[in-house]
Design a protein around this motif. Structure first.
Motif, PDB file in Angstrom:
ATOM      1  N   LEU A 170     -48.759  40.028  -8.729  1.00 31.26           N
ATOM      2  CA  LEU A 170     -49.087  39.957  -7.156  1.00 31.26           C
ATOM      3  C   LEU A 170     -48.012  39.274  -6.559  1.00 31.26           C
ATOM      4  CD1 LEU A 170     -52.889  39.523  -6.941  1.00 31.26           C
ATOM      5  CD2 LEU A 170     -51.418  41.585  -6.653  1.00 31.26           C
TER       6      LEU A 170
ATOM      7  N   TYR B 116     -48.565  46.215 -11.637  1.00 32.68           N
ATOM      8  CA  TYR B 116     -48.657  46.065 -10.309  1.00 32.68           C
ATOM      9  C   TYR B 116     -47.925  46.665  -9.131  1.00 32.68           C
ATOM     10  CZ  TYR B 116     -51.624  42.777 -12.751  1.00 32.68           C
ATOM     11  OH  TYR B 116     -52.577  42.044 -13.492  1.00 32.68           O
TER      12      TYR B 116
ATOM     13  N   LEU C 212     -51.667  48.051  -2.363  1.00 28.06           N
ATOM     14  CA  LEU C 212     -51.735  47.737  -3.769  1.00 28.06           C
ATOM     15  C   LEU C 212     -52.478  48.721  -4.636  1.00 28.06           C
ATOM     16  CD1 LEU C 212     -51.399  45.521  -5.955  1.00 28.06           C
ATOM     17  CD2 LEU C 212     -53.558  44.523  -5.290  1.00 28.06           C
TER      18      LEU C 212
ATOM     19  N   PRO D  98     -54.416  40.196  -1.447  1.00 28.76           N
ATOM     20  CA  PRO D  98     -54.774  41.276  -2.033  1.00 28.76           C
ATOM     21  C   PRO D  98     -56.361  42.169  -1.479  1.00 28.76           C
ATOM     22  CG  PRO D  98     -55.130  39.844  -3.780  1.00 28.76           C
ATOM     23  CD  PRO D  98     -54.440  39.180  -2.583  1.00 28.76           C
ATOM     24  N   LYS D  99     -57.191  41.049  -1.248  1.00 33.83           N
ATOM     25  CA  LYS D  99     -58.477  41.671  -0.899  1.00 33.83           C
ATOM     26  C   LYS D  99     -58.714  41.678   0.795  1.00 33.83           C
ATOM     27  CE  LYS D  99     -60.470  39.515  -4.982  1.00 33.83           C
ATOM     28  NZ  LYS D  99     -61.180  38.527  -5.276  1.00 33.83           N
TER      29      LYS D  99
ATOM     30  N   VAL E 137     -52.880  49.015  -9.263  1.00 38.16           N
ATOM     31  CA  VAL E 137     -52.716  48.327 -10.442  1.00 38.16           C
ATOM     32  C   VAL E 137     -53.144  49.567 -11.543  1.00 38.16           C
ATOM     33  CG1 VAL E 137     -54.986  47.155 -10.409  1.00 38.16           C
ATOM     34  CG2 VAL E 137     -53.217  46.352 -11.911  1.00 38.16           C
TER      35      VAL E 137
ATOM     36  N   ARG F 208     -54.873  44.653   1.271  1.00 41.87           N
ATOM     37  CA  ARG F 208     -55.501  45.565   0.215  1.00 41.87           C
ATOM     38  C   ARG F 208     -55.335  47.055   0.141  1.00 41.87           C
ATOM     39  NH1 ARG F 208     -58.437  45.224   5.016  1.00 41.87           N
ATOM     40  NH2 ARG F 208     -59.570  46.662   5.796  1.00 41.87           N
TER      41      ARG F 208
ATOM     42  N   CYS G 285     -58.736  45.470  -6.984  1.00 38.57           N
ATOM     43  CA  CYS G 285     -58.638  46.789  -7.230  1.00 38.57           C
ATOM     44  C   CYS G 285     -59.878  47.442  -7.852  1.00 38.57           C
ATOM     45  CB  CYS G 285     -57.393  47.326  -7.744  1.00 38.57           C
ATOM     46  SG  CYS G 285     -55.637  46.903  -6.741  1.00 38.57           S
TER      47      CYS G 285
ATOM     48  N   SER H 167     -52.472  38.583 -13.139  1.00 41.71           N
ATOM     49  CA  SER H 167     -52.475  39.334 -12.033  1.00 41.71           C
ATOM     50  C   SER H 167     -51.783  38.389 -11.100  1.00 41.71           C
ATOM     51  CB  SER H 167     -54.061  39.339 -11.687  1.00 41.71           C
ATOM     52  OG  SER H 167     -54.578  40.374 -12.523  1.00 41.71           O
TER      53      SER H 167
ATOM     54  N   THR I  72     -57.428  40.980  -8.207  1.00 40.25           N
ATOM     55  CA  THR I  72     -56.627  42.066  -7.254  1.00 40.25           C
ATOM     56  C   THR I  72     -57.593  42.717  -6.269  1.00 40.25           C
ATOM     57  OG1 THR I  72     -57.028  44.008  -8.742  1.00 40.25           O
ATOM     58  CG2 THR I  72     -54.791  42.574  -9.104  1.00 40.25           C
TER      59      THR I  72
END
Ligand SMILES: [Zn+2]
Ligand SMILES: [Zn+2]
Length: 215
Positions: free
Chosen positions: A43, A98, A59, A51-52, A61, A56, A79, A39, A77
């Motif tokens: 990324l 990704y 993305l 990513p968070k 996955v 966010r 996700c 990951s 991620t």
């Protein structure tokens, strides 16, 4: 920058992410190490750094296995199935793609089968195969662990995060189907289990079955 400092910095980030994923997954295993490394690489390759947070909504996955590593992918991620930012394809492969939905850039990463052999060579003194793999996967370079391919992924509008595009009542069982998963047959709208069989068989109902009348 001093290359040693650079290594320490990325080690710290890796360790932090691994700790977090172990907490969510419940134990430390080779799958956590692989999922975290996979990951971080994915990324980075699609240009997602937060990513968070800021990234966010950019993305999605696609995971190709429901195994330990999947939890690590989710942890790193942010996700998830519930957010529709994680898609599960039941391929039984240690692989994930990704996708940066803003730029369209997508990278598919597969764990290399020969990394298992190399892991064994790295730590011959560790008796337990899995313990050896776990330690080796922490330090092996990305190119020994993974094959990475740039791919094109088309996400259908009905698969995107956001509100459901429509809700339709099944003409057979009366249950509602959202996200355009209904099937049309002989002019009838059917849910998937009514159309082609589901994973369950009804034994008994706890409450009397009450279908809402079609408006
Ligand atoms: Zn595990
Ligand atoms: Zn139905």
């Amino acid at each position: 920058m001093n290359p040693l400092l650079e290594t320490e910095k990325s080690l710290t980030e890796f360790d932090r992410l691994l700790q977090e994923s172990v907490k969510i997954h419940g134990h430390l295993c080779a799958g956590q190490v692989l999922g975290v490394r996979m990951s971080m690489l994915g990324l980075r390759e699609i240009g997602i750094s937060d990513p968070k947070g800021a990234d966010r909504k950019s993305l999605i996955v696609f995971v190709e296995m429901d195994r330990c590593a999947t939890d690590a992918v989710q942890s790193v991620t942010g996700c998830s199935l519930g957010k529709r930012s994680m898609k599960f394809l039941d391929y039984g492969k240690m692989a994930a793609t990704y996708l940066n939905t803003k730029t369209g850039k997508a990278m598919r990463i597969v764990a290399r089968e020969d990394s298992r052999v190399k892991a064994k060579e790295l730590f011959p003194e560790i008796e337990n195969k899995y313990a050896g793999q776990l330690e080796a996967y922490k330090i092996m370079p990305d190119e020994e662990l993974f094959d990475v391919t740039e791919v094109v992924v088309k996400v259908r509008p009905e698969d995107m995060p956001g509100r459901p595009m429509r809700r339709v009542q099944c003409d057979s069982c009366g249950e509602h189907v959202q996200d355009m998963r209904e099937v049309y047959r002989d002019g009838k709208a059917l849910c998937t289990p009514c159309a082609s069989g589901g994973y369950y068989e009804v034994k008994a109902s706890l409450f009397e079955v009450r279908y809402a009348e079609k408006p």
